[in-house]
Write a protein that holds these residues in place. Structure first.
Motif, mmCIF file in Angstrom:
data_model
loop_
_atom_site.group_PDB
_atom_site.id
_atom_site.type_symbol
_atom_site.label_atom_id
_atom_site.label_comp_id
_atom_site.label_asym_id
_atom_site.label_seq_id
_atom_site.Cartn_x
_atom_site.Cartn_y
_atom_site.Cartn_z
ATOM 1 N N TYR A 243 0.830 -1.205 0.000
ATOM 2 C CA TYR A 243 0.000 0.000 0.000
ATOM 3 C C TYR A 243 0.868 1.261 0.000
ATOM 4 O O TYR A 243 0.592 2.227 -0.706
ATOM 5 C CB TYR A 243 -0.914 -0.037 1.217
ATOM 6 C CG TYR A 243 -1.966 1.038 1.271
ATOM 7 C CD1 TYR A 243 -2.602 1.525 0.134
ATOM 8 C CD2 TYR A 243 -2.358 1.567 2.505
ATOM 9 C CE1 TYR A 243 -3.580 2.502 0.208
ATOM 10 C CE2 TYR A 243 -3.337 2.546 2.590
ATOM 11 C CZ TYR A 243 -3.938 3.008 1.439
ATOM 12 O OH TYR A 243 -4.901 3.978 1.518
ATOM 13 N N ARG A 244 1.935 1.235 0.774
ATOM 14 C CA ARG A 244 2.871 2.368 0.822
ATOM 15 C C ARG A 244 3.427 2.691 -0.556
ATOM 16 O O ARG A 244 3.467 3.866 -0.970
ATOM 17 C CB ARG A 244 4.021 2.031 1.780
ATOM 18 C CG ARG A 244 5.130 3.087 1.843
ATOM 19 C CD ARG A 244 6.413 2.445 2.320
ATOM 20 N NE ARG A 244 6.895 1.442 1.356
ATOM 21 C CZ ARG A 244 7.685 0.420 1.671
ATOM 22 N NH1 ARG A 244 8.064 0.236 2.920
ATOM 23 N NH2 ARG A 244 8.071 -0.431 0.727
ATOM 24 N N ASP A 245 3.842 1.656 -1.294
ATOM 25 C CA ASP A 245 4.418 1.881 -2.620
ATOM 26 C C ASP A 245 3.389 2.487 -3.569
ATOM 27 O O ASP A 245 3.726 3.351 -4.402
ATOM 28 C CB ASP A 245 4.958 0.566 -3.183
ATOM 29 C CG ASP A 245 6.172 0.057 -2.420
ATOM 30 O OD1 ASP A 245 6.771 0.845 -1.658
ATOM 31 O OD2 ASP A 245 6.510 -1.135 -2.577
ATOM 32 N N LEU A 246 2.128 2.060 -3.467
ATOM 33 C CA LEU A 246 1.077 2.641 -4.303
ATOM 34 C C LEU A 246 0.843 4.109 -3.948
ATOM 35 O O LEU A 246 0.680 4.959 -4.838
ATOM 36 C CB LEU A 246 -0.220 1.846 -4.128
ATOM 37 C CG LEU A 246 -0.202 0.399 -4.620
ATOM 38 C CD1 LEU A 246 -1.483 -0.316 -4.183
ATOM 39 C CD2 LEU A 246 -0.063 0.342 -6.136
ATOM 40 N N LEU A 247 0.816 4.404 -2.658
ATOM 41 C CA LEU A 247 0.578 5.781 -2.221
ATOM 42 C C LEU A 247 1.713 6.713 -2.638
ATOM 43 O O LEU A 247 1.468 7.876 -2.985
ATOM 44 C CB LEU A 247 0.397 5.824 -0.709
ATOM 45 C CG LEU A 247 -0.875 5.187 -0.155
ATOM 46 C CD1 LEU A 247 -0.842 5.183 1.360
ATOM 47 C CD2 LEU A 247 -2.122 5.913 -0.659
ATOM 48 N N ARG A 248 2.933 6.226 -2.586
ATOM 49 C CA ARG A 248 4.069 7.079 -2.964
ATOM 50 C C ARG A 248 3.967 7.568 -4.404
ATOM 51 O O ARG A 248 4.395 8.680 -4.726
ATOM 52 C CB ARG A 248 5.374 6.312 -2.779
ATOM 53 C CG ARG A 248 5.817 6.172 -1.335
ATOM 54 C CD ARG A 248 7.089 5.343 -1.234
ATOM 55 N NE ARG A 248 7.576 5.262 0.139
ATOM 56 C CZ ARG A 248 8.632 4.537 0.514
ATOM 57 N NH1 ARG A 248 9.302 3.827 -0.408
ATOM 58 N NH2 ARG A 248 9.013 4.519 1.772
ATOM 59 N N LYS A 249 3.386 6.747 -5.274
ATOM 60 C CA LYS A 249 3.287 7.128 -6.682
ATOM 61 C C LYS A 249 2.269 8.244 -6.900
ATOM 62 O O LYS A 249 2.456 9.104 -7.759
ATOM 63 C CB LYS A 249 2.912 5.907 -7.524
ATOM 64 C CG LYS A 249 3.985 4.831 -7.569
ATOM 65 C CD LYS A 249 3.520 3.623 -8.369
ATOM 66 C CE LYS A 249 4.568 2.534 -8.387
ATOM 67 N NZ LYS A 249 4.109 1.322 -9.131
ATOM 68 N N VAL A 250 1.170 8.213 -6.154
ATOM 69 C CA VAL A 250 0.107 9.201 -6.391
ATOM 70 C C VAL A 250 0.194 10.391 -5.442
ATOM 71 O O VAL A 250 -0.418 11.429 -5.708
ATOM 72 C CB VAL A 250 -1.289 8.557 -6.288
ATOM 73 C CG1 VAL A 250 -1.489 7.550 -7.398
ATOM 74 C CG2 VAL A 250 -1.506 7.908 -4.940
ATOM 75 N N TYR A 251 0.944 10.239 -4.349
ATOM 76 C CA TYR A 251 1.148 11.356 -3.412
ATOM 77 C C TYR A 251 2.650 11.549 -3.190
ATOM 78 O O TYR A 251 3.171 11.268 -2.113
ATOM 79 C CB TYR A 251 0.457 11.084 -2.073
ATOM 80 C CG TYR A 251 -1.034 10.917 -2.167
ATOM 81 C CD1 TYR A 251 -1.879 12.018 -2.383
ATOM 82 C CD2 TYR A 251 -1.619 9.657 -2.044
ATOM 83 C CE1 TYR A 251 -3.256 11.870 -2.467
ATOM 84 C CE2 TYR A 251 -2.997 9.494 -2.132
ATOM 85 C CZ TYR A 251 -3.804 10.600 -2.336
ATOM 86 O OH TYR A 251 -5.161 10.446 -2.423
ATOM 87 N N PRO A 252 3.347 12.023 -4.216
ATOM 88 C CA PRO A 252 4.799 12.186 -4.079
ATOM 89 C C PRO A 252 5.144 13.330 -3.124
ATOM 90 O O PRO A 252 4.423 14.327 -3.034
ATOM 91 C CB PRO A 252 5.248 12.498 -5.509
ATOM 92 C CG PRO A 252 4.053 13.150 -6.137
ATOM 93 C CD PRO A 252 2.860 12.445 -5.541
#
Length: 272
Positions: A243-252
Motif C-alpha cells: 500500500y505504501r508503494d502505491l501511495l508514494r506514486k500518487v502522493y509524491p
C-alpha cells in the motif's frame, strides 16, 4: 459478520490539528443554543478520543455534554483526558453507545457528530428520531469525509481485492462508505422541517514526514484492514509495504511536504 475495527487513539491523534480543523469550521456555523434558564444538553456521536468534544465545552461552558462512542480504546482516553466539570458549572462525560442504534433519551439542544457517521450504515434513517429528540430551535450538525473516491481509498480497495488479499480481506477496503451526496442530505433534513445549511470543502493538507498519507490512513481507513489482519505481523508488514508503494506514486513528496487533498461534507440542520 464483520468484527468492529479496533481503534488506536494515539495513531488517530498523530494528525490532530488537521483532523480538528473541519470540526472548528462546523462549530463556527452552529447557531447559539436558546435554552432558557437551564444548561444546554449536548450529545456528541462518535466522540473518539474526546479532543473535539472538549471544544463544545469551550463554546458552551455551562452545558451538560455527553460523548458517545463504540470504541473502548477511544473512550478510555477521552475519559482520562477530558471527563469532569467544565467551565461555568458544565459537565463533560463519556458513554459507550453505537450511533447506529442510539436514540435520544431526553431533549437535546444540540446533537453533533464529527467524522463518524460514514462508519454507520443507513445513518440517514436515524435523522427523524434524532431531529425529534431536539428541543424546538435545537440543531443537528455533522461533518463526514467525502473523499472515498480519492486515490488513497480507491487504491486501498483495489489492493484488498487482489488475489493476494481477496480471500482474507474481502470488502474491508470498502466496508465503511456510507455517505450521501450533499443534495440528498439537504433534502432529507428539509423534509423533516429543518432549516438546513449544507456545504463542502476540499482541504489541501500539507503533510510532513516519511509516508505521511500512509500514516494518516493508519488512523482511519486502514483500521478495518489492520483489525482483520490482527496479530499476523508478517501479513501486516506485507500489506503496508504494498500500500505504501502505491501511495508514494500518487502522493509524491514535494519540497514543502506531501499534498493530501481531502474533501469533507458539512451539514447544520436547525429544528423549527
Amino acid at each position: 459478520m464483520h468484527s468492529e475495527p479496533t481503534w488506536d487513539p494515539h495513531q488517530y491523534l498523530h494528525h490532530a490539528g488537521l483532523r480538528t480543523r473541519p470540526f472548528l469550521d462546523l462549530l463556527a456555523r452552529i447557531p447559539n443554543l436558546a435554552n432558557g434558564e437551564r444548561p444546554a444538553r449536548i450529545a456528541d456521536l462518535g466522540c473518539g478520543p474526546g479532543n473535539v468534544t472538549a471544544l463544545l465545552a469551550d463554546r458552551w461552558p455551562s452545558a451538560h455534554i455527553t460523548g458517545f462512542d463504540l470504541s473502548p480504546e477511544m473512550l478510555a482516553l477521552a475519559e482520562k483526558d477530558y471527563a469532569g466539570a467544565t467551565g461555568d458549572g458544565g459537565w463533560l462525560e463519556f458513554q459507550a453507545a453505537d450511533a447506529a442504534h442510539w436514540t435520544p433519551d431526553e431533549p437535546y439542544d444540540l446533537i453533533v457528530s464529527n467524522a463518524a457517521l460514514q462508519w454507520v450504515p443507513n445513518h440517514p434513517e436515524s435523522f427523524p428520531v434524532w431531529v425529534e429528540g431536539l428541543v424546538p430551535g435545537g440543531a443537528f450538525a455533522f461533518q463526514v469525509p467525502g473523499n472515498f473516491n480519492s486515490p488513497s481509498h480507491a487504491l486501498l480497495a483495489e489492493l484488498c481485492e487482489t488475489p493476494r488479499w481477496r480471500g482474507r480481506l474481502g470488502d474491508h477496503g470498502r466496508r465503511y462508505v456510507h455517505i450521501l451526496n450533499t443534495d440528498a442530505y439537504l433534502s432529507r433534513l428539509a423534509d423533516l422541517g429543518c432549516e438546513v445549511d449544507v456545504w463542502e470543502t476540499t482541504y489541501l493538507q500539507l503533510l510532513g514526514g516519511e509516508d505521511p498519507v500512509l500514516d494518516w490512513v493508519k488512523g482511519t481507513a486502514l483500521r478495518p484492514v489492520l483489525t482483520e489482519l490482527g496479530d499476523d505481523a508478517a501479513a501486516v508488514d506485507d500489506f503496508l509495504a504494498q500500500y505504501r508503494d502505491l501511495l508514494r506514486k500518487v502522493y509524491p513528496a514535494g519540497p514543502h511536504g506531501t499534498v493530501f487533498p481531502f474533501r469533507r461534507i458539512f451539514v447544520v440542520a436547525r429544528k423549527s
